[in-house]
Scaffold this motif. Structure first.
Motif, PDB file in Angstrom:
ATOM      1  N   PHE A   1       0.843  -1.204   0.000  1.00  0.00           N
ATOM      2  CA  PHE A   1       0.000   0.000   0.000  1.00  0.00           C
ATOM      3  C   PHE A   1       0.877   1.252   0.000  1.00  0.00           C
TER       4      PHE A   1
ATOM      5  N   ASP B   1      -7.884   0.941  -2.373  1.00  0.00           N
ATOM      6  CA  ASP B   1      -8.750   0.469  -1.291  1.00  0.00           C
ATOM      7  C   ASP B   1      -8.180  -0.818  -0.698  1.00  0.00           C
TER       8      ASP B   1
ATOM      9  N   ILE C   1      -4.445   2.830   6.353  1.00  0.00           N
ATOM     10  CA  ILE C   1      -4.777   4.072   5.661  1.00  0.00           C
ATOM     11  C   ILE C   1      -4.437   5.282   6.525  1.00  0.00           C
TER      12      ILE C   1
ATOM     13  N   SER D   1      -8.557   6.491  -0.331  1.00  0.00           N
ATOM     14  CA  SER D   1      -8.663   5.091   0.082  1.00  0.00           C
ATOM     15  C   SER D   1      -9.889   4.854   0.946  1.00  0.00           C
TER      16      SER D   1
END
Length: 277
Positions: free
Chosen positions: A136, A148, A161, A170
């Protein structure tokens, strides 16, 4: 005299890194040797001290030490600090400096295997463990804006996140929410152990609603083609396994140690031969 490199972990006997790196040293005319070191968790601090005393020039870190090794190093790279894990250590004079090449290795592999440019594509990451975090953050750092996460426990995705130091749009989803909106995503990244040998008939999510032409990258490489990859292909998508990530994270480590970019095609061939593929 050969420079010494290695990998620490527990278990470690299964590691393919020694084959890959020792061949790269030989192919590039470098007097280096890479070997595995079995290190128990309670012996990690002594092991790091021992590696420094032995003059080890660099080493990889694998399960279960990627997080625990961080406070034992003299310095940690900012990306590795954000990810919260180190998988590569280099020696500069008498200091050990930690890096994380997992996420950037995955990104290099994805750019190589994905049939379309990554810019402006919508990505879904399945899972919220250490590999998901590394991937990520590396995707976000590269400028990919729509990422996501889905996981059995959405709170874990929310934490990834929230902690991300890079700007992107996200959402953290449940597995059911991800299944219902699967057609929105151009790229799916599968980071869980679901589908790994011996449970090869399992999938982490139902992907029957994928967008036509979507691409899946599954970081598993045993089996070489997981059920989710096979399902993608049957439904008109494309997919690739985790060999590329393993090879490229190793190549980045080799480059950090030596300043030389190794032949990743050669490294991939060695890994595939070892896996029987």
């Amino acid at each position: 005299m050969e420079s010494l490199y290695g990998v620490i972990g527990n278990p470690i006997a299964h590691s393919m890194s020694p084959l890959m790196h020792n061949d790269a040293f030989k192919a590039n005319g470098i007097a280096g040797h890479y070997r595995p070191f079995l290190v128990k968790s309670e012996e990690l601090e002594k092991a790091v001290e021992g590696l420094k005393a032995l003059g080890v020039q660099g080493f990889n870190v694998t399960i279960p030490h990627k997080r625990a090794v961080m406070p034992l190093l003299d310095e940690v790279d900012s990306l590795a600090e954000a990810i919260g894990a180190v998988n590569t250590v280099i020696r500069k004079e008498d200091r050990f400096i930690g890096y994380n090449t997992d996420g950037m290795g995955f990104l290099r592999s994805l750019r190589e295997s994905c049939p379309f440019p990554l810019d402006d594509k919508k990505v879904l990451i399945i899972g919220a463990g250490g590999a998901a975090r590394a991937i990520f953050y590396s995707l976000a750092a590269s400028g990919i804006q729509n990422i996501d996460i889905c996981n059995r426990t959405p709170e874990r995705g929310e934490n990834i996140i929230k902690d991300c130091p890079f700007t992107c749009t996200s959402a953290s989803l449940s597995l059911q929410q991800a299944e219902q909106g699967m057609e929105k995503y151009d790229i799916i990244v599968q980071t869980t152990s679901v589908g790994m040998y011996p449970d090869t008939n399992a999938m982490p999510v139902n992907v029957n609603r994928i967008k036509e032409g979507a691409f899946i990258s599954d970081i598993i490489y045993n089996p070489l083609d997981t059920k989710i990859i096979k399902t993608f292909r049957r439904l008109g998508g494309q997919g690739d396994n985790g060999i590329g990530m393993f090879v490229h994270q190793g190549a980045l480590a080799f480059e950090l140690w030596t300043g030389i970019k190794p032949d990743t095609d050669r490294m991939r061939t060695i890994v595939q031969q070892q896996l029987g593929g």
